[in-house]
Structures are given as C-alpha cells and as structure tokens.
Design an enzyme around this catalytic site. Sequence first.
Site, mmCIF file in Angstrom:
data_model
loop_
_atom_site.group_PDB
_atom_site.id
_atom_site.type_symbol
_atom_site.label_atom_id
_atom_site.label_comp_id
_atom_site.label_asym_id
_atom_site.label_seq_id
_atom_site.Cartn_x
_atom_site.Cartn_y
_atom_site.Cartn_z
ATOM 1 N N GLY B 216 0.820 -1.194 0.000
ATOM 2 C CA GLY B 216 0.000 0.000 0.000
ATOM 3 C C GLY B 216 0.853 1.242 0.000
ATOM 4 N N GLY B 217 0.320 2.281 0.652
ATOM 5 C CA GLY B 217 1.026 3.555 0.689
ATOM 6 C C GLY B 217 2.409 3.428 1.311
ATOM 7 N N GLY B 451 25.780 10.391 -29.563
ATOM 8 C CA GLY B 451 25.349 11.163 -28.406
ATOM 9 C C GLY B 451 25.723 10.474 -27.103
ATOM 10 C CB ALA B 452 25.995 6.912 -26.206
#
Lengths: 657, 553
Positions: B216-217, B451-452
Amino acid sequence: MSPLRSSPVFRSASGSRGGQSHCLWTQSPLTRAFVSPSLRLVHVKMADEAVCVGPAPTNKSYLNMDAILEAARQTGAQAVHPGYGFLSENKEFARRLAAHGVTFIGPDTHAIQAMGDKIESKLIAKKAKVNTIPGFDGVVKDAEEAVRIAGEIGYPVMIKASAGGGGKGMRIAWNDEETREGFRFSSQEAASSFGDDRLLIEKFIDNPRHIEIQVLADKHGNALWLNERECSIQRRNQKVVEEAPSTFLDPETRCAMGEQAVSLAKAVQYSSAGTVEFLVDSKKNFYFLEMNTRLQVEHPITECITGLDLVQQMIRVAKGYPLQHRQADIPINGWAIESRVYAEDPYKSFGLPSIGRLSQYQEPVNIPAVRVDSGIQEGSDISIYYDPMISKLVTYGSTRAEALQRMEEALDNYVIRGVTHNIPLLREIITHPRFVSGDISTKFLQEVYPEGFKGHQLSDSERWELLATAVALFVAAQLRSQRFLGNLSDELETCSHVCLPGNSLVCRFLQVDLDGKRVDVSSEWNLASALLPVTVNGTQRTVQCLSRSASGEIDLQYLGTSYKLRVLSKLAAALNKHMPEKVPEDTSSILRSPMPGSVVAVSVKAGDTVAEGQEICVIEAMKMQNSMTAAKTAKVKSVHCNAGDTVGEGDLLVELE
Amino acid sequence: MAALKVVRSGSRLLNGFQSLLNNPRKVTCGVAATVTKHPRWYCVSHLSVQERIERKRKAALSGGGQQRIEAQHRRGKLTARERVELLLDPDSFVEYDMFVEHRCSDFGMEADHNKYPGDSVVTGQGRINGRLVYVFSQDFTVFGGSLSGAHAQKICKIMDQAMMVGAPVIGLNDSGGARIQEGVESLAGYADIFLRNVMASGVIPQISLIMGPCAGGAVYSPALTDFTFMVKDTSYLFITGPDVVKSVTNEDVTQEELGGAKTHTAVSGVAHKAFENDIDALLNLREFFNFLPLSNKDSAPITECHDPSDRLVPGLDTVVPLETTKAYDMLDIIHGIADEREFFEIMPNYAKNIVVGFARMNGRTVGIVGNQPKVASGCLDINSSVKGARFVRFCDAFNIPIITFVDVPGFLPGTAQEYGGIIRHGAKLLFAFAEATVPKITVITRKAYGGAYDVMSSKHLRGDVNYAWPSAEVAVMGAKGAVQIIFRGKENQAEAEAEYVEKFANPFPAAVRGFVDDIIQPSMTRKRICRDLEVLASKKQANPWKKHANIPL
C-alpha cells in the site's frame, strides 16, 4: 643459419603455453608463429618478430602447413623449431620444410615416419632387440576384428590410434563389449585429432610404471641416453606429475633401458632429441611402448639433473655439429619434479577442462630452484581450442625430499584465479605417503582415489588450524573495517576496540579459542594480497584467501584444497538457526554440461525413455570426447542442445521427467 | 518550570507537531505536579514507578510476546530487536521511545492487553563500525508491524534528529500496513514520514531494507529513500496484493511474482539488491554502510587500505578483445582497478547493460559507472539510463567521486524505446552527469559513439580527467554506418570503410582536440586514477543558484 639463440630467450619461448607454437629461425632474431587469439600471449610478446598463422582452431593455424611455410618464407627463416604437439612429429611437414630449404629442428623424415607409426616402430624395435609388448602388428579394420584379436591376445587389451600420442584415441578394454565401444571412440578421436583413424591393439600390461629414456643423437651416428623420467602418475593416459630420476630403477636396469633406447635410435638413424617410452612391470621387466620424435613437455626435469640444455643441443644437431658429450659425461645430479598445472576441475574424473579468464595469476618464482614454463599471464584467456595446460612447474633439489618440499611450497604460493585448476590434486599427489615412498604405478590415481578425487582430507589438528586461520582472518578484517582515516574522533574511538601494537594495521597476533582449545595465529594480515602467510601454533604456512564476503563466508585454499567456511559472530551464529533452508535444485533430472565444449552427438530426443547410465549426448572439449549419461531411468522431457552447438560449463543440455 | 519549557520545546522539535497536539496536557501537567507539589507522595510512589518502569521495559523488550516471536522465527525472520542488534556494533544501540504507546481508543484498542510499550516499531541510534546511524525497525509481532500514529511519530523523531546531527537513517521494514483502527491518523503518519524522507533526501543517506511485507502507501517511503534492499523469499513490496489484483484486473499472480525480491531487483528496478536471508542482509548492510559518508557535509569515507595505489594491472592490457565486435566483461576492468577487487554492485540484475556500484580507490569510496559490453553491447536504453542517472545523482549529492568506464555503441534504437520515451529518460543520465560537481574521471575503453559519448561523463560535461585506452574509438558512429552516409552510392565501400577506420577508429581524433587528456596503457589505469583522486580531493565547483533544477522526469 643464424648464430644460436642464447638459451634463456629460447627457453621462455619454448615453454610457452605447452609449446603449442613454432619458432622460426631467421637471420633476424627470434621469430614466432602464433594464432590470432594468442597475439597477446607472453611468448609472442617476447619474440623479436611474430607472424600470425591463422585463427584459433588448430586445423586452420598450427596444423596448417601452408600458413607456417608461408610464415617461414615471409620472414626468411632458415630453421623451424616445431615445439611439441601439432606438427612436431609430422613427416610431411618436415619434408615440405626441407623442400623449401628450411631446416626442421628435429629428426629427419625417415625417423619420424618410422617411429610415428606405432605398427612400424614396433617391428623396427623388435629387430633392434628392444623388448616389446605382445600384440597384433597390424591395422585393425573394424570393431568385430578388434574383438577377435583381443580374444587372441587375451584381455585386458589396449586399443590405440596408430598415429596417436598423448593418450588421445586410446582406450582399455576388459571385455568384448568394451572393445567395441573403445574401437568406436578411439577411431573418432583419432580421426579428429590426427586425421588418421587407423587403430591397433596390444596386450595391456596391468599395473605398470611408465618410464621413459631421453635420447640425444647427432647426424654422425652418435647417440646418448640422458637417463630416465618417471611419468607413471597419469590420468586418462596423460601425464600429471613426472620426476627424474625414477625411484624404482637400479643402475643396471637404467643402463639396460638406456642401451636399448640408444640402439633403437641408431636403428632408425635418429638425430636430435627423442624419447623412448617403456612400460616397466613390478619385476623391473620393461617393454618398448613408443618413441616420441620430438622434445617432450617434461624435458625440463632431464635438463635439471643432467645440466644439458636440450633445445640448444637440438639446434646444434640440426646445424650438423657432432655431440659434445660422451655417455660417461652424463650425470644424475639431484632430483627434479614436474607438476603439470592444468586448467581442469580435478574433482571430475581427475580433471575435466575448464575455461575462463585468469583474473589473477602469480607464479611462485620467488622460491629458489623453481622453474615455471608458461605462456600466459594475468588476464589471459584459457580457451577451448588447446590443451588446458597452464604451466609446467618444475622444482629441483639435491635430494628428492628437498625437491618435493619445494614443490609443496611452490604449489601453495601459486596464485591462479578465474579458472578451476588442478593444484589441489597435484599437492595431494606429491604429499601422499605412497608417492613419497616411491610406490607408484600408472594406476596410482585410480587406486588411491577409487571413488574419485575428493580433495585433501583434513586431520583433526589440520581442521583446528584451518578454522583458527579463518576465524583470525575474519577478525582481522572486522577490525580493519572499523578503521577510517582522516577522522580523528573516529580514530580515537575505534582504537579502544582494538589493541594496536605500534604502527601496524591490525593486531598481528590473535588468539583463537575453539571450544576451549587455544590456537595462536599470527600474520601481517595483508588483506589485499592473494597469498596469506600465517603462523598457526608455530607452524608456518601459506594459505590463500580466495574470497571473503560480508556475511562471513570465507574461501581458503589450505594445503592445496579450497574450503568454504563461514565465520559468524556469536550473536549471528545463535540467530542463524532461524534462517530458512533454501532448497537446492534437483540435479538428477537435469543434465548440465560439466565443461565448456561442443556437442558432437545427441543420442536422445524428447519423449524417449532412457536407462540409468545410458548415453545421452557426447561433448567434445579440448579434443576429448566425453559421453554424458543419464543419472536415472526416466523419460526425456526436453533436449536443449543440438549436435554442433557450443556449450558452456553448466549449460542445460537435457531435462528428464 | 523553565526546564520543562525547554523539554517541551525540545520535544516539539523531536517529536514533530502531531504528537504534542494529540495530548498536550498529559505531557506538561503530569510531570510538573508530581515533582514539585507532592514530594512525599513522590517518594512513596517511587518504588512502584520503578517497578512499572521495569515492567514496561520488559514488556517492550518482548514485543508481541513469545508466541508471536516464535511465529516470526518460523517464517524464517528475525525479530525487530534481533535485527537491530545484528545490524549495529555490540552494545551501541541507544533506544528512543520505549515507553510510547498507541493512543487509539476505538474498537477496544484502549484495553490494557492491546497496549504494547514502544508500539510496533523499535527506534534509536547506534554505531556501525563505530560510525553513527539512526535506525528504525518495524516489529511484526505487534499488530503485524502496522503503522499507528505513535509508530510514525517515533520514526519521525529519529529522522528529525538524524537530519540535525547529520547521520544516515536505516529503516528495517516489516509491516502489514496502516493501523486500520486508527484511520486517518495512520495515513497522516505515513505522510509525516514521506515528508521527512523528501526533506532528508540529499542531506543524509537513507537506506531501506525490506524484511517482510510492505504494501500500500507504505511502499513510498522505501521508494523515496536512496537505496532499497530486500530479503529473498520473505519480503514483498506492492501497491496492492494479489487478491485485489485479481478482483480489479483478473490477473492471477502470486505474492512473489507480484512483488518479491526477484521481481523488484530484475524486472521493476524498484529494489537495488536482494540478499539470501535476514542475517545475510544485515551483515551486507553493515559492509555497504562503510562506503557511505554520514551526510552531505561529510566527505567520502577513507578506510585503511592494503592494496598499493600504484599497483599495475597487467590483465587489463588484454581485457578488450582485438575484434571490435567481440564482447568482454566490464566487471573484469572494475575488479581489476578497485582496491582488493572489491565492488559493491548496485542493481546487479536490472538493466545489466550498465554497471553501477561502489568501490574504493586507495581506501576512498568511489562510485563506478560502466557500460557493460556483455549485455546488449553496452548500449544505453531507458532502464540503463534511469539506473545510471539515479546512481550518479546519489554520488554527487554525497561527495562521492565518480569513475566512468565507457564502451558504448549508442542509444538503443527502435519503436519500443522511442514510444517508451528514451529521449526523456536518456536525458536523465545526461542531466545527472552534467550537473555533478564531484570529481569525475572517465576512461574510454573502446567505443564511444554518437550522443552516448557526450552523455557518458565526457570532457564536455565537465569531466575532470578523461582518459582513452589505445583501443578507444570516439566517433559519431561505427565505420559501416558512417561510410554508407559519407560515401553513399559510391563503389568500393570496403576501401572507404578502411579509410574511415584509419581516421576515426582510434583515440587520436579526440586526443588532438584535448577531449581526452591522455591516452594511457590499460595496466596503468589504477595508478593514474588513484593519483588523480588525490589531486581532485580539493576540487571545488558550484552550479548557479537555483531553487532546484528541473531534471526531465
């Protein structure tokens, strides 16, 4: 021909990676042939000039005569030393070199041909009045003929490749069934290893020793015998530990064997160095086995006790010089032992090949009278293409005991990480009472370890020693992990936990209390070093810490064998009982490859029912064919490999239901 | 009374506002009255108070009672206190709030037998290898470790103090979830913790070790911390359990598949590592703790080191295969250069095309990032970018130098990646490297394409020392692709390819421009890095003032 190379240069070259490559002699300095994956091996780097003769698979490189002849032509080589293995005993190679005007450093083609064929060599030996083993002097055509001949000679028999050597293509059979199976395997192996599937059969001499005589002959009809090498410690007919001289031979037998060896060499007008192998039974009867017309892997031990440089002698002979020595000049000085260090798992049939990258590698060359011939270094890959030999470890002593003592020390100080190696087995052999007393035969391993090799068995006091060392190491590491630098307050605080003598890093001396038993352990505790010299209750030892984990697991190599230990604090140990047992995988229904290699044949398919022990598939690795069998009777659930696949160690091959 | 005021204002700070607002009168009146106005009564009742203290303390130590402790053990789990004891140095634990009890009065919770001194969590501070740490350990034997207002308040108290003194917080999670009887108070408790997790982020290291359920939370507290570790087979993390999943999506799934250690360390990337059992996990956590500085004001720790800083590593000279298409294991390089071959890998089973983790160089903690050529050629994809980015940001936040090993053929192409948002996820890694001001050392071992190349801690992103090995190739792309563009339609592609290889498939184009500082022999790498780290230890670099940057989430 160029002036002779100084032997140290050649020595390192010749010792490289089991001598699996060739030296080319040129006007220019030393040239070596190599294959592309070995570009970075030591011997290639040490050479003055190196030529690539092809990719890794040997039939495309070291067995490729055209490539080697071309290399010789390119470099203007005047002579070629063939190393050992590969083309070293190939008459065709010697012939073609001669045709190109290049000297083959070895015997001439006639001798290679005569001795290379086991059938012919036996006939020549008989003629030269050399003792031979009873057997069938001809090629066996098929399995049924093999069974018939075996019946005539009487079991047990040995089936072996006519062109073979080094234990490949060799099987022993005790009955008709094994004869048929042996015939099949041997002919396959012979075909793949030597390109020649002819087989022969002879009487198998039970419980023999394998003792060989080194001979050296020149082109002027002179020949010498350079004493013997005891090579009885073998597994699957491949040598593991050799020594010179043999503990078994008396001077008379030695002399008789030497003289027969020399007469055989003379009978074939032999020149260069060669080895005549004999089987010697318990009554010191000896029988000619075969002659190897090349330098042997184990030649260093002969060099150690005779003081002769065999490679130098071979080059001299090839050049045409007469021998420098007379038989009376050949001494036996001291004792030499050679251990073949293999990348093999000794717990699987005394050694199944393993591969990997040598992440750490240190040879024990700091110990006096130790010689290590290898062609690898830290970072080298042990690949599936060649024999998995890492190095030849040779120790020398003025007595056998001294040589053995040094071997023990050398094995303890040999650091090999990244591949499984056979040091546990080597160390057990050389310290075994039977070996130490000289009571050995070619069946030594099977007799001493009938259930297979299980590693060193600890005595009570060794157990205490090992535990105390592990505990002390654990504590030393714990203490160190409390030491942070550059923070005064932390430093003061941690000091209170630790008794720090002077400037040293952690306590040198630790007292371990094991169930009320006090053990003193001291060491420098250099936790970065692969070697850990410790003194336990006054006994000095070098142990190796193979791994250490945060959760207290410590792998120690102690007396050669590696032990997995777990050291926990009292609290953790008390709580450990609550930890769930993890169920390991059921392995009886899963067949995994025990080593890296390639799948030669798969004998089953999904849905088949197999019986326990039935062959499921055949894996070939390092040119050995290994039959994989079912661990239980069951139905085949799925098959995960096909003939021709390359598989890694632990890869899933077949699943049973 | 003055003294009391101090205590009160102090406790406001320590406890957080919620606890005092709940019942302010009890705290102030009770104590003042007994001490000053009725000294005789105080003496008489002294013994009984002493007895009550002892009784409460004993009750606190036995948590939910012997039966529940045994049940916990049967599940293969240790109790909250056993865990704390094992995690911390012997006798170093100082416990807080042993007498705190829950304040719920609904559903019969006010009954004496429903009150447990300390409630369902053990909190305090102690030492790991002599260094200060704050710890909370949820007690599954008390109401299933569920989170009450008091439970949250205890956690908040140690977190607040940890922030003030500058020491890490370790949470040992083993909780069924919210204390349903307390309703919104429990929810408020979670939020109080979340807020502190966020405030502490980048100030002190926060580590979560999931040792039981966490659902849960509750899962968001570990998610907000720097590192989440799990225990195999006995821990679960999920938003909703299998039953709810079945009713909502009709999926049949086991707890283990949905949120077990394997799922989160290999598939979701929620957890950073899993350990065999409680003991293994806690002992490893001790080891891990040694890598971390205590706070963002502390420098990366330096431990005593036996491994020579100038050690040559001959094995590295042969680690990169001659064939550029052949893979090798980046871990061989990392183990080779690190002190004593030790590497604490983070997320070893997730996005394996990038390797991240902690090691030491000459005793000093460093963060190591490396492309892994063995997996997917070491390309950057969504998962590996996010994994790398989060690790780089942790190192930067806590003054840990970053060493980057580059062998990257580029970003992974394809619709799966583009639809998944490789552009914005890849940007995270770029962002993280660019904003980092800690010492940054980069070694290009082989490919650094496109770009890497820029992304992987290049010189252009303020890399302090950038090296290339002789095998390095820095280029826009590999030869084949490049030639097809540059020499489109031309014959003799092979010749063009050879020309391209000759020009670009080597370290020189980058070296002549100063984009790498030196071309080094691989075996020298350890020595060079150790020396650089000494030099860069005094590096000072600051980014422009901002409220916070806007990393592309």
